[in-house]
Enzyme design. Structure first.
Site, PDB file in Angstrom:
ATOM      1  N   HIS A  22      60.358  27.865  25.364  1.00 15.97           N
ATOM      2  CA  HIS A  22      60.634  27.648  23.945  1.00 15.97           C
ATOM      3  C   HIS A  22      59.936  28.710  23.100  1.00 15.97           C
ATOM      4  CE1 HIS A  22      62.764  23.711  23.615  1.00 15.97           C
ATOM      5  NE2 HIS A  22      62.425  23.703  24.879  1.00 15.97           N
ATOM      6  N   PRO A  23      60.553  29.110  22.002  1.00 12.27           N
ATOM      7  CA  PRO A  23      59.936  30.125  21.133  1.00 12.27           C
ATOM      8  C   PRO A  23      58.899  29.513  20.201  1.00 12.27           C
ATOM      9  CG  PRO A  23      62.035  29.440  20.214  1.00 12.27           C
ATOM     10  CD  PRO A  23      61.881  28.698  21.527  1.00 12.27           C
TER      11      PRO A  23
END
Length: 471
Positions: free
Chosen positions: A371-372
């Site tokens: 996930h960013p």
């Protein structure tokens, strides 16, 4: 088994509004089964006498013999019960659907004429009133064809509805494959009609009933008096009528038999029930064919791509990005037991989450790490996935002030240094202020607690993404 054919979902929580004619609150549909003369009997070439649905307690088949008492009970239905019911329903101006066994109809020309004169629908109840569960497929297919042929010859028109009753696992498919029926009723699984895809044919199913049915005068547990039967019908009607008043109309089917409810002590309760429903406004009493025509016009079927019918490649292409940069989850989910219940957002979500929850801790951490950062460098560079970009924008994270961006950057750095993966939250559930508050609060959690929370948030993000794609 990795593909489960039974449909445990149906319409789910949001059944369609049937839009019955004249805004009716309920459709009450009466079926009269005409089986007399089509039952098991050595005169009909059967190996034994009938033993099903009569007033003879504990009846058993007599092999190779005529059962005089059983025959006479069935004959009562044709000779007396039918005409009593004919007077009741024509007098009440309520049309019936007849489930007519073809061989029984052929042996009752006067009754058939009375059905036609009353404009009752005569649907097919098969060739003979016998069990089909052990019939080889080719034999059952031939019996269906002969039922249609004989019915057409006797009635003058082919049947447009079908109900076998004592059916096999192949019956619905075989009947649908003939391509000639407006509806099939060999199911008991809903309060509304629905469409079934059988090969290239979209077949309408109008479910039948075994509970609002006089057959329970001849089964255990069952009705003992007419009042028991009438009370049950009234309670069912009142409950469904209330649903209709609340904006969710349904269909109520009532199954009848000439030799059962055609007896005076049983039919009196049926008459009281008819009086009861006729005191209510917004009650539609159609034939089943009328329901079929209404449903086809009002709720035509539209095919859609279904997860349970996809190839592996298509399934992974469609859902491989639901868990960020982790297509292996969709690939493994494809090997689970998929069925019609999974052809919705909740279904696919459950499959993907099962794989995620049972993966190793290392694999789950890899998903978290995929996930960013929120409002981080990837967002600034325009390198987020389309889903992540849309989600962050929904909370205004693409329009931060310099001060807000600096605060997010500091929080991201502290969080990753402490836990080893980015801060994850379902941003569509929050506004910018709530996200910042959660960020600060969760920085104080133990690592195991935060891993569990991050995993919950990943599953929630997946749920929201799937709702964008599936019903």
């Amino acid at each position: 088994m990795t593909r489960y054919p039974r449909d445990m979902r149906g319409y789910g929580a949001n059944a369609p509004h049937p839009a019955w004619p004249n805004d009716a609150k309920i459709a009450v549909q009466f079926v009269l089964n005409y089986e007399e003369g089509g039952e098991n009997c050595v005169l009909h070439g059967d190996a034994a006498s009938e033993a099903f649905l009569s007033d003879i307690a504990g009846a058993a088949q007599w092999q190779g013999q005529r059962h005089w008492n059983m025959e006479s009970i069935y004959e009562y239905g044709a000779r007396a019960g039918f005409w009593r019911l004919h007077r009741l329903f024509t007098g009440a101006d309520i049309p019936l659907t007849i489930y007519g066994v073809a061989t029984a109809l052929a042996r009752s020309p006067e009754q058939v004429q009375a059905m036609k004169d009353a404009d009752w629908e005569i649907a097919s109840h098969g060739l003979k009133w016998v069990e089909h569960k052990d019939m080889p497929e080719d034999e059952e297919r031939a019996a269906i064809a002969e039922a249609i042929r004989l019915h057409t010859e006797v009635v003058g028109t082919p049947p447009r509805g079908w109900y076998t009753g004592r059916c096999s696992a192949n019956t619905v498919r075989l009947v649908a494959e003939t391509g000639g029926f407006d509806y099939i009723s060999d199911t008991y699984d809903d309060d509304l009609p629905y469409w079934l895809e059988v090969g290239t044919r979209d077949q309408l199913i109008i479910p039948y009933t075994l509970e609002a049915n006089d057959m329970r005068f001849a089964t255990a547990p069952g009705w003992v008096t007419g009042a028991h039967f009438g009370s049950y019908l009234t309670d069912a009607f009142d409950a469904l009528y209330a649903e209709g008043e609340a904006g969710a109309p349904k269909m109520m089917t009532i199954g009848l038999h000439c030799r059962l409810v055609g007896r005076p002590g049983k039919m009196a309760a049926l008459k009281r029930f008819i009086d009861h429903i006729q005191r209510h406004e917004g009650v539609w009493c159609p034939r089943r064919l009328d329901i079929a025509q209404h449903w086809a016009e009002t709720h035509p079927h539209h095919r859609r791509e279904r997860p349970s019918q996809m190839t592996r490649e298509r399934f992974v292409a469609s859902y491989g990005g639901i868990f960020e940069h982790s297509p292996w989850i969709a690939d493994r989910a494809f090997d689970l037991e998929l069925g019609p219940a999974h052809d919705c957002a909740a279904g696919v979500h459950n499959l993907l989450c099962r794989v995620f929850r049972t993966a190793s801790e290392e694999a789950r951490l890899d998903v978290l790490k995929a996930h960013p950062d929120l409002a981080g460098k990837l967002a600034a560079a325009g390198r987020l996935t389309a889903e992540s970009s849309s989600e962050q924008a929904s909370a205004g994270l693409d329009l931060l002030t310099d001060a807000e961006r600096a605060e997010f950057t500091a929080l991201n750095t502290a969080y990753v240094e402490k836990y080893g993966f980015p801060f994850i939250i379902a941003v569509r559930d929050h506004d910018k202020a709530a996200i910042l508050a959660a960020f600060k609060q969760r920085l104080n959690a133990e690592r195991a607690t935060e891993i569990a929370e991050a995993c919950r948030q990943v599953e929630r993000i997946a749920q929201l993404r799937l709702k964008d794609l599936l019903p």
